[in-house]
Scaffold this active site. Structure first.
Site, PDB file in Angstrom:
ATOM      1  N   GLY B  15       2.984   5.248  -5.081  1.00 19.00           N
ATOM      2  CA  GLY B  15       2.502   6.852  -5.452  1.00 19.00           C
ATOM      3  C   GLY B  15       3.029   7.429  -6.673  1.00 19.00           C
ATOM      4  O   GLY B  15       2.439   7.954  -7.567  1.00 19.00           O
ATOM      5  N   GLY B 187      15.511  -5.998  -7.423  1.00 15.60           N
ATOM      6  CA  GLY B 187      14.559  -5.339  -6.531  1.00 15.60           C
ATOM      7  C   GLY B 187      13.355  -5.840  -6.123  1.00 15.60           C
ATOM      8  O   GLY B 187      12.111  -5.201  -5.880  1.00 15.60           O
ATOM      9  N   ASP B 201       4.130 -11.609   4.536  1.00 18.30           N
ATOM     10  CA  ASP B 201       3.374 -10.964   3.477  1.00 18.30           C
ATOM     11  C   ASP B 201       2.259 -11.662   2.780  1.00 18.30           C
ATOM     12  O   ASP B 201       1.233 -11.125   2.867  1.00 18.30           O
ATOM     13  CB  ASP B 201       4.474 -10.553   2.385  1.00 18.30           C
ATOM     14  N   LYS B 205      -2.084 -11.031   3.079  1.00 17.28           N
ATOM     15  CA  LYS B 205      -2.909 -11.085   1.856  1.00 17.28           C
ATOM     16  C   LYS B 205      -4.059 -12.100   2.087  1.00 17.28           C
ATOM     17  O   LYS B 205      -5.159 -12.058   1.670  1.00 17.28           O
ATOM     18  CB  LYS B 205      -2.081 -11.377   0.551  1.00 17.28           C
TER      19      LYS B 205
END
Lengths: 425, 425
Positions: B15, B187, B201, B205
């Site tokens: 965002g 991160g 994950d 995809k």
């Protein structure tokens, strides 16, 4: 199912690719696009020529007007190449309110502005994905997928012939002449290889990419150009020692509001993704201010890969007829003069094996603000030793001035080569 | 200039990226798209939270209905992730005839069919480029640029976290645990890394890519899945000796009319372009029957790269509102059962250093139709020697049967690892 009639101008390699794809993938294309695409006419020079593709003779014509005067033909696909008559044909098609798909890099690079202007006036689409890097969707990528980005740099390996030659020299130790001969035997290089090995072909493609990525008009004659004929096996070998690979790069980047546009053999780090683009493959490395690093890799030529882009463009015309094209207000961005381009350099110089020679050479570099990053002296061979020097970033003008003075030194035999290095961070 | 109002659901990393791109590239985007895109509302969980992005407080709301009931909002951008409430929000938006842009791989992989069906009924667009491989235009590539192709295979490095870990293990000799720790500090990996390192994950995809590339419905639970936790420094080292690099590959290909879909660590030739996709970069290697080999490489995550795809999708909605979407009639292609998948294998087995052990092992392989391509015996370490074997292409079923029997041999200490090899011709 809506039917649509199209015409091919030319039935060479790309034309055959388009014919074969529309035939073999017909069902999938109909299902996806919602259109039954029919090739209604094909313009050829000689109807009776032997061809490796089976095309009903009644489709062939030597009279272009049969196509332009046929209102039922909606799209004209130009796969002849070269300036004329291709330009004349394309303008005729546009003026007759037919959409155009073309694979013609030379025409788009040199006359794109006029063609797009007339197309806009007539409200027709001109697609040209196949003009750069064959099957790789780089035009589409820049024009559609990356619209959210300011593009900062585009670096491409966009000539398959020279990449094939450099790969053979690098991986198999061939010299330039043998690698060129093999490329010619395999059909990758023309009998007269000038356009490829002297980088004219890459310059046209870089011109097109520059216009799209930086929304600027550019005269391709102003793109700095060097060929690969100067690359010797020795340079390939020393590059490897230094951790580099030599590639013919086509580079455009924005530096302080001006554009650097240049095509030249370049040493790049062996671990960079572009270093592993081998054989006749192409790749385009794009830096966008949002997307970061992006690379598109694939077949830059060949009837089916290029045909893939052309047929993709035909479908795109059909689907996007009502879509307003991406608007680009082209400016005239200033180009950086060649002597003001900053780069690292690899220099190979043969000198007499005498004390003091290195001192004299480095003094000259120092006087011209060129600083040396690393230096290797190679064993003596026929009275001379080779010096391999790598500079820090420096202006081309300073390198040229230094080399002029170094050439005059008694102890110096020859400046054997000067190759730019891009560390591609 | 036409104004358009959009809403963001979520103001996390993606965002923020969307906000920042629309702000910093505003002028270029306006010029190209013809639209002035205004973020009118942002749904957040906590209005008073400290944020690293400066957003006028009056745009923030915790009440989703403020967005769904606002007829002036044309596009809803979902960047919350996860199943609920994201699914509910997206369906609300669609039913309110708002277009949707989403980055939600889990939702599209598991509920895409319903979402696209409702969108079609309501005549709105759902774009999801950011759901696979962040900034890389792979969805667009398959859906638009490659429409002329029958796609034969898609092989991706589509999880950045595991690619980062494997790169550190390969290039810096780290073990799995240290590399994971570093990925967490940077991160790239979550505190609970399961979804990445156990390949969930990547499976989502791959499910999305499979649906698009092969026009088939697929239940992601039926995709074969292995994580990377079993990869040891030794395997990385032996792979290198054999000329391979270990990557977590997500593979879908058509074999005799059925689909192989699988995610597992794989040894691939060190000279293949995918082998040099390092750090947290992603890449997708596609084989089309016209385009040949095509690879798209770039940032698979991060606020700006993912934001680039999201904003590209927003612009695409605006430009393509009137364009009929590419039609795909999804079939239900049959999947190949895991034991029927053919592959080469790398096997690492520790055994007692006794004569005859290799004979017994190879006899068992022979009885199970597994033929051995190469074999290396490693020096003795703590009573045992390591055998490294590479097989020819063989069925997984046969490997499993062989290993069951080998495990029972007295002389055998342990089957240390079993890793597939893809020679990616």
């Amino acid at each position: 199912m809506k039917k649509v009639r199209i015409a091919l101008l030319g039935l060479g390699n790309v034309g055959k690719g388009v014919w074969n794809i529309l035939k073999s993938n017909k069902e999938a294309i109909m299902k996806r696009s919602g259109y039954d695409i029919e090739i209604a006419k094909i313009l050829v020079r000689d109807i009776n020529k032997n061809r490796t593709v089976e095309v009903p003779e009644e489709l062939l014509t030597t009279n272009a007007d049969e196509i332009f005067n046929d209102d039922s033909i909606k799209i004209v696909v130009e796969v002849i190449g070269g300036l004329e008559p291709a330009k004349d044909y394309i303008l005729n098609a546009i003026r007759g309110k037919k959409h155009v798909v073309t694979a013609n890099k030379f025409l788009i690079a040199t006359n794109g502005k006029q063609i797009f202007k007339e197309a806009e006036e007539q409200g027709v689409i001109v697609n040209f994905e196949a003009s750069v890097a064959g099957g790789i969707p780089v035009i589409h990528g820049i024009n559609e997928s990356l619209t959210a980005n300011k593009i900062e740099q585009v670096i491409g390996i966009i000539n398959g012939t020279t990449n094939y030659i450099l790969t053979k020299m690098t991986l198999e130790g061939m010299d330039f002449e043998s690698a060129l001969k093999e490329a010619q035997e395999k059909g990758y290089a023309e009998a007269d290889p000038t356009s490829d090995v002297e980088s004219y072909d890459a310059v046209y493609k870089l011109g097109i990419l520059t216009t799209l990525a930086f929304e600027t008009d550019i005269d391709v004659n102003n793109i700095y150009r060097e060929g690969i004929t100067k690359i010797k096996s020795k340079d390939i070998e020393y590059a490897k020692e230094l951790g580099y690979v030599i590639k013919l790069l086509s580079i455009v980047k924005e530096v302080n509001g001006k554009l650097e546009t240049r095509v030249h053999p370049t040493m790049i780090p062996a671990i960079h993704p572009l270093a592993n683009v081998n054989d006749s493959f192409n790749a385009i490395f794009i830096k966008g201010n949002a997307v970061g690093d992006l690379m598109l890799y694939g077949r830059g030529a060949g009837e089916l890969p290029t045909g893939s882009a052309v047929v993709g463009d035909i479908i795109s015309v059909l689907r996007n007829e009502e879509v307003p094209p991406i608007k680009r207000q082209y400016t005239n961005k200033e180009l950086v003069a060649a002597e003001d381009i900053k780069s690292q350099y690899y220099l190979r110089i043969t000198v007499k094996d005498q004390p003091g020679v290195l001192g004299k050479i480095t003094t000259i570099f120092g006087e011209n603000q060129v600083s040396i990053l690393s230096f290797i002296q190679k064993p003596k061979k026929e009275d001379f030793v080779s010096l391999v020097l790598v500079t820090h970033d420096t202006f081309e003008g300073n390198i040229n001035k230094s080399l002029e003075d170094i050439q005059k030194l008694n102890m110096v035999d020859k400046i054997k080569n000067v190759i730019r290095i891009e560390n591609l961070s």
